[in-house]
Design a protein around this motif. Structure first.
Motif, PDB file in Angstrom:
ATOM      1  N   GLU A  10      28.253  42.826  30.626  1.00  0.00           N
ATOM      2  CA  GLU A  10      28.778  43.795  31.582  1.00  0.00           C
ATOM      3  C   GLU A  10      27.853  43.921  32.782  1.00  0.00           C
ATOM      4  O   GLU A  10      26.633  43.953  32.641  1.00  0.00           O
ATOM      5  CB  GLU A  10      28.918  45.160  30.896  1.00  0.00           C
ATOM      6  CG  GLU A  10      29.494  46.229  31.794  1.00  0.00           C
ATOM      7  CD  GLU A  10      29.561  47.568  31.104  1.00  0.00           C
ATOM      8  OE1 GLU A  10      30.662  48.150  31.067  1.00  0.00           O
ATOM      9  OE2 GLU A  10      28.528  48.043  30.597  1.00  0.00           O
ATOM     10  N   LEU A  11      28.441  44.007  33.972  1.00  0.00           N
ATOM     11  CA  LEU A  11      27.701  44.252  35.207  1.00  0.00           C
ATOM     12  C   LEU A  11      28.038  45.660  35.671  1.00  0.00           C
ATOM     13  O   LEU A  11      29.220  45.996  35.833  1.00  0.00           O
ATOM     14  CB  LEU A  11      28.087  43.237  36.280  1.00  0.00           C
ATOM     15  CG  LEU A  11      27.875  41.773  35.915  1.00  0.00           C
ATOM     16  CD1 LEU A  11      28.501  40.865  36.957  1.00  0.00           C
ATOM     17  CD2 LEU A  11      26.405  41.470  35.775  1.00  0.00           C
ATOM     18  N   ASN A  12      27.012  46.480  35.884  1.00  0.00           N
ATOM     19  CA  ASN A  12      27.225  47.871  36.246  1.00  0.00           C
ATOM     20  C   ASN A  12      26.059  48.348  37.088  1.00  0.00           C
ATOM     21  O   ASN A  12      24.906  48.219  36.690  1.00  0.00           O
ATOM     22  CB  ASN A  12      27.345  48.725  34.981  1.00  0.00           C
ATOM     23  CG  ASN A  12      27.550  50.185  35.300  1.00  0.00           C
ATOM     24  OD1 ASN A  12      27.724  50.577  36.448  1.00  0.00           O
ATOM     25  ND2 ASN A  12      27.519  51.000  34.270  1.00  0.00           N
ATOM     26  N   VAL A  13      26.342  48.890  38.260  1.00  0.00           N
ATOM     27  CA  VAL A  13      25.271  49.408  39.120  1.00  0.00           C
ATOM     28  C   VAL A  13      25.422  50.885  39.408  1.00  0.00           C
ATOM     29  O   VAL A  13      24.611  51.460  40.127  1.00  0.00           O
ATOM     30  CB  VAL A  13      25.212  48.639  40.460  1.00  0.00           C
ATOM     31  CG1 VAL A  13      24.842  47.192  40.223  1.00  0.00           C
ATOM     32  CG2 VAL A  13      26.517  48.749  41.224  1.00  0.00           C
ATOM     33  N   ARG A  34      33.053  49.930  40.185  1.00  0.00           N
ATOM     34  CA  ARG A  34      33.605  49.692  38.849  1.00  0.00           C
ATOM     35  C   ARG A  34      32.807  48.622  38.119  1.00  0.00           C
ATOM     36  O   ARG A  34      32.326  47.662  38.723  1.00  0.00           O
ATOM     37  CB  ARG A  34      35.070  49.249  38.953  1.00  0.00           C
ATOM     38  CG  ARG A  34      36.015  50.340  39.418  1.00  0.00           C
ATOM     39  CD  ARG A  34      37.465  49.910  39.249  1.00  0.00           C
ATOM     40  NE  ARG A  34      37.739  48.594  39.813  1.00  0.00           N
ATOM     41  CZ  ARG A  34      38.149  48.393  41.061  1.00  0.00           C
ATOM     42  NH1 ARG A  34      38.313  49.395  41.874  1.00  0.00           N
ATOM     43  NH2 ARG A  34      38.394  47.174  41.486  1.00  0.00           N
ATOM     44  N   ASN A  35      32.688  48.779  36.825  1.00  0.00           N
ATOM     45  CA  ASN A  35      32.055  47.761  35.990  1.00  0.00           C
ATOM     46  C   ASN A  35      32.924  46.503  35.988  1.00  0.00           C
ATOM     47  O   ASN A  35      34.143  46.579  36.065  1.00  0.00           O
ATOM     48  CB  ASN A  35      31.913  48.246  34.549  1.00  0.00           C
ATOM     49  CG  ASN A  35      31.078  49.501  34.443  1.00  0.00           C
ATOM     50  OD1 ASN A  35      30.501  49.963  35.432  1.00  0.00           O
ATOM     51  ND2 ASN A  35      31.026  50.062  33.264  1.00  0.00           N
ATOM     52  N   VAL A  36      32.273  45.358  35.897  1.00  0.00           N
ATOM     53  CA  VAL A  36      32.993  44.103  35.731  1.00  0.00           C
ATOM     54  C   VAL A  36      32.332  43.315  34.606  1.00  0.00           C
ATOM     55  O   VAL A  36      31.164  43.529  34.284  1.00  0.00           O
ATOM     56  CB  VAL A  36      33.019  43.252  37.033  1.00  0.00           C
ATOM     57  CG1 VAL A  36      33.786  43.967  38.135  1.00  0.00           C
ATOM     58  CG2 VAL A  36      31.635  42.904  37.491  1.00  0.00           C
ATOM     59  N   GLN A  37      33.080  42.416  34.012  1.00  0.00           N
ATOM     60  CA  GLN A  37      32.554  41.560  32.953  1.00  0.00           C
ATOM     61  C   GLN A  37      32.211  40.193  33.525  1.00  0.00           C
ATOM     62  O   GLN A  37      33.038  39.567  34.173  1.00  0.00           O
ATOM     63  CB  GLN A  37      33.576  41.387  31.827  1.00  0.00           C
ATOM     64  CG  GLN A  37      33.759  42.594  30.936  1.00  0.00           C
ATOM     65  CD  GLN A  37      32.509  42.936  30.155  1.00  0.00           C
ATOM     66  OE1 GLN A  37      32.009  44.049  30.256  1.00  0.00           O
ATOM     67  NE2 GLN A  37      31.991  41.998  29.395  1.00  0.00           N
ATOM     68  N   ALA A 100      26.200  39.137  40.844  1.00  0.00           N
ATOM     69  CA  ALA A 100      27.243  39.745  41.658  1.00  0.00           C
ATOM     70  C   ALA A 100      26.612  40.393  42.881  1.00  0.00           C
ATOM     71  O   ALA A 100      25.421  40.696  42.890  1.00  0.00           O
ATOM     72  CB  ALA A 100      28.018  40.788  40.853  1.00  0.00           C
ATOM     73  N   THR A 101      27.420  40.580  43.906  1.00  0.00           N
ATOM     74  CA  THR A 101      27.003  41.331  45.081  1.00  0.00           C
ATOM     75  C   THR A 101      27.964  42.495  45.251  1.00  0.00           C
ATOM     76  O   THR A 101      29.097  42.467  44.749  1.00  0.00           O
ATOM     77  CB  THR A 101      27.030  40.460  46.355  1.00  0.00           C
ATOM     78  OG1 THR A 101      28.349  39.948  46.539  1.00  0.00           O
ATOM     79  CG2 THR A 101      26.046  39.307  46.238  1.00  0.00           C
ATOM     80  N   ILE A 102      27.513  43.511  45.951  1.00  0.00           N
ATOM     81  CA  ILE A 102      28.364  44.667  46.205  1.00  0.00           C
ATOM     82  C   ILE A 102      28.950  44.533  47.597  1.00  0.00           C
ATOM     83  O   ILE A 102      28.220  44.355  48.568  1.00  0.00           O
ATOM     84  CB  ILE A 102      27.565  45.978  46.094  1.00  0.00           C
ATOM     85  CG1 ILE A 102      26.985  46.111  44.687  1.00  0.00           C
ATOM     86  CG2 ILE A 102      28.441  47.173  46.443  1.00  0.00           C
ATOM     87  CD1 ILE A 102      26.040  47.267  44.532  1.00  0.00           C
ATOM     88  N   ASN A 103      30.261  44.598  47.693  1.00  0.00           N
ATOM     89  CA  ASN A 103      30.897  44.612  48.999  1.00  0.00           C
ATOM     90  C   ASN A 103      30.602  45.966  49.629  1.00  0.00           C
ATOM     91  O   ASN A 103      31.038  47.002  49.115  1.00  0.00           O
ATOM     92  CB  ASN A 103      32.400  44.404  48.862  1.00  0.00           C
ATOM     93  CG  ASN A 103      33.100  44.331  50.203  1.00  0.00           C
ATOM     94  OD1 ASN A 103      32.831  45.122  51.108  1.00  0.00           O
ATOM     95  ND2 ASN A 103      34.016  43.391  50.329  1.00  0.00           N
ATOM     96  N   PRO A 104      29.843  46.006  50.726  1.00  0.00           N
ATOM     97  CA  PRO A 104      29.424  47.293  51.265  1.00  0.00           C
ATOM     98  C   PRO A 104      30.568  48.099  51.884  1.00  0.00           C
ATOM     99  O   PRO A 104      30.436  49.294  52.078  1.00  0.00           O
ATOM    100  CB  PRO A 104      28.394  46.904  52.335  1.00  0.00           C
ATOM    101  CG  PRO A 104      28.739  45.513  52.710  1.00  0.00           C
ATOM    102  CD  PRO A 104      29.300  44.879  51.483  1.00  0.00           C
ATOM    103  N   THR A 106      33.775  48.224  50.487  1.00  0.00           N
ATOM    104  CA  THR A 106      34.585  48.791  49.406  1.00  0.00           C
ATOM    105  C   THR A 106      33.753  49.372  48.285  1.00  0.00           C
ATOM    106  O   THR A 106      34.263  50.134  47.474  1.00  0.00           O
ATOM    107  CB  THR A 106      35.504  47.712  48.812  1.00  0.00           C
ATOM    108  OG1 THR A 106      34.691  46.711  48.175  1.00  0.00           O
ATOM    109  CG2 THR A 106      36.369  47.065  49.890  1.00  0.00           C
ATOM    110  N   GLY A 107      32.484  48.981  48.190  1.00  0.00           N
ATOM    111  CA  GLY A 107      31.639  49.440  47.099  1.00  0.00           C
ATOM    112  C   GLY A 107      31.896  48.717  45.796  1.00  0.00           C
ATOM    113  O   GLY A 107      31.354  49.106  44.762  1.00  0.00           O
ATOM    114  N   GLN A 108      32.707  47.668  45.792  1.00  0.00           N
ATOM    115  CA  GLN A 108      33.059  46.978  44.554  1.00  0.00           C
ATOM    116  C   GLN A 108      32.244  45.700  44.363  1.00  0.00           C
ATOM    117  O   GLN A 108      31.825  45.069  45.332  1.00  0.00           O
ATOM    118  CB  GLN A 108      34.557  46.661  44.532  1.00  0.00           C
ATOM    119  CG  GLN A 108      35.432  47.900  44.607  1.00  0.00           C
ATOM    120  CD  GLN A 108      35.033  48.973  43.601  1.00  0.00           C
ATOM    121  OE1 GLN A 108      34.894  48.693  42.417  1.00  0.00           O
ATOM    122  NE2 GLN A 108      34.832  50.199  44.074  1.00  0.00           N
ATOM    123  N   LEU A 109      32.041  45.338  43.111  1.00  0.00           N
ATOM    124  CA  LEU A 109      31.285  44.131  42.771  1.00  0.00           C
ATOM    125  C   LEU A 109      32.125  42.873  42.993  1.00  0.00           C
ATOM    126  O   LEU A 109      33.301  42.838  42.637  1.00  0.00           O
ATOM    127  CB  LEU A 109      30.837  44.183  41.315  1.00  0.00           C
ATOM    128  CG  LEU A 109      29.694  45.135  40.992  1.00  0.00           C
ATOM    129  CD1 LEU A 109      29.546  45.304  39.492  1.00  0.00           C
ATOM    130  CD2 LEU A 109      28.397  44.634  41.596  1.00  0.00           C
TER     131      LEU A 109
END
Length: 196
Positions: A10-13, A34-37, A100-104, A106-109
């Motif tokens: 799981e990826l979670n920031v 949101r968390n992503v796998q 992963a990177t965060i789309n600044p 949208t805030g999503q991974l």
């Protein structure tokens, strides 16, 4: 023989506010990321080749991952966990490896992808002497538009790393020399070969 393996994590920031880190540029409301796998799959073959020499074998392996780079074996030349490396002839040879990177905006991974293919051969010259030869190819790709989004929202100063408050591996403003030369979030590929 053959083998097949897979991994997931799981990826979670947590929560993210992109405006606070720069003090300039557009203000973006805090967004919940949101968390992503992340996942990776790997397959391999060992083919015995006694018709060349007793004990000889050919090894083939391939791996693919999304958001799980270390599982694919794609790595910096100094190792997978080294984030800032030494220099080669004055040119920094560093790459930030990121699942992963965060789309600044949208805030999503956005997960990165990587794949590798490896072939190696073990040859026995005699029962006491043997040699191994190997070669591999790998690629790493970040989320589509990841570099452009980071550069656009942070509106960083172009120029030398010393004038950039975000360090030598910041992305930089799109269209500038600093952005073009930045190694951060740059899709890469590598060939590796060796023997013993």
């Amino acid at each position: 023989s053959a083998q097949l393996s897979a991994a997931t994590h799981e990826l979670n920031v947590g929560n993210l506010s992109t405006a606070a880190s720069t003090g300039t540029g557009p203000i973006v409301a805090p967004a919940h990321t949101r968390n992503v796998q992340g996942f990776a799959v790997q397959g391999g073959l060992k083919i015995n080749t006694p018709f060349i020499a007793p004990g000889d074998a050919l090894y083939l392996q391939g791996a693919y991952g999304e958001g799980a780079q270390l599982y694919t074996g794609y790595s910096a030349y100094t190792g997978s966990y080294t984030q800032s490396t030494t220099t080669i002839q004055g040119q920094k040879f560093a790459q930030y490896f990121s699942d992963a990177t965060i789309n600044p905006f949208t805030g999503q991974l956005q997960t990165s992808t990587s794949f590798t293919a490896v072939a190696s051969y073990l040859h026995y010259w005699s029962p006491e002497w043997r040699s191994a030869f190997f070669g591999s190819y790998g690629e790493q790709s970040f989320g589509q538009g990841a570099r452009l989004a980071k550069g656009a929202i942070y509106n960083l100063v172009s120029g030398l790393a010393g004038s950039n408050p975000f360090g030598a591996n910041a992305v930089g403003t799109p269209g500038t020399r600093f952005f073009n030369l930045s190694q951060a979030l740059r899709d890469t590929y590598q060939f590796v070969a060796g023997g013993s």
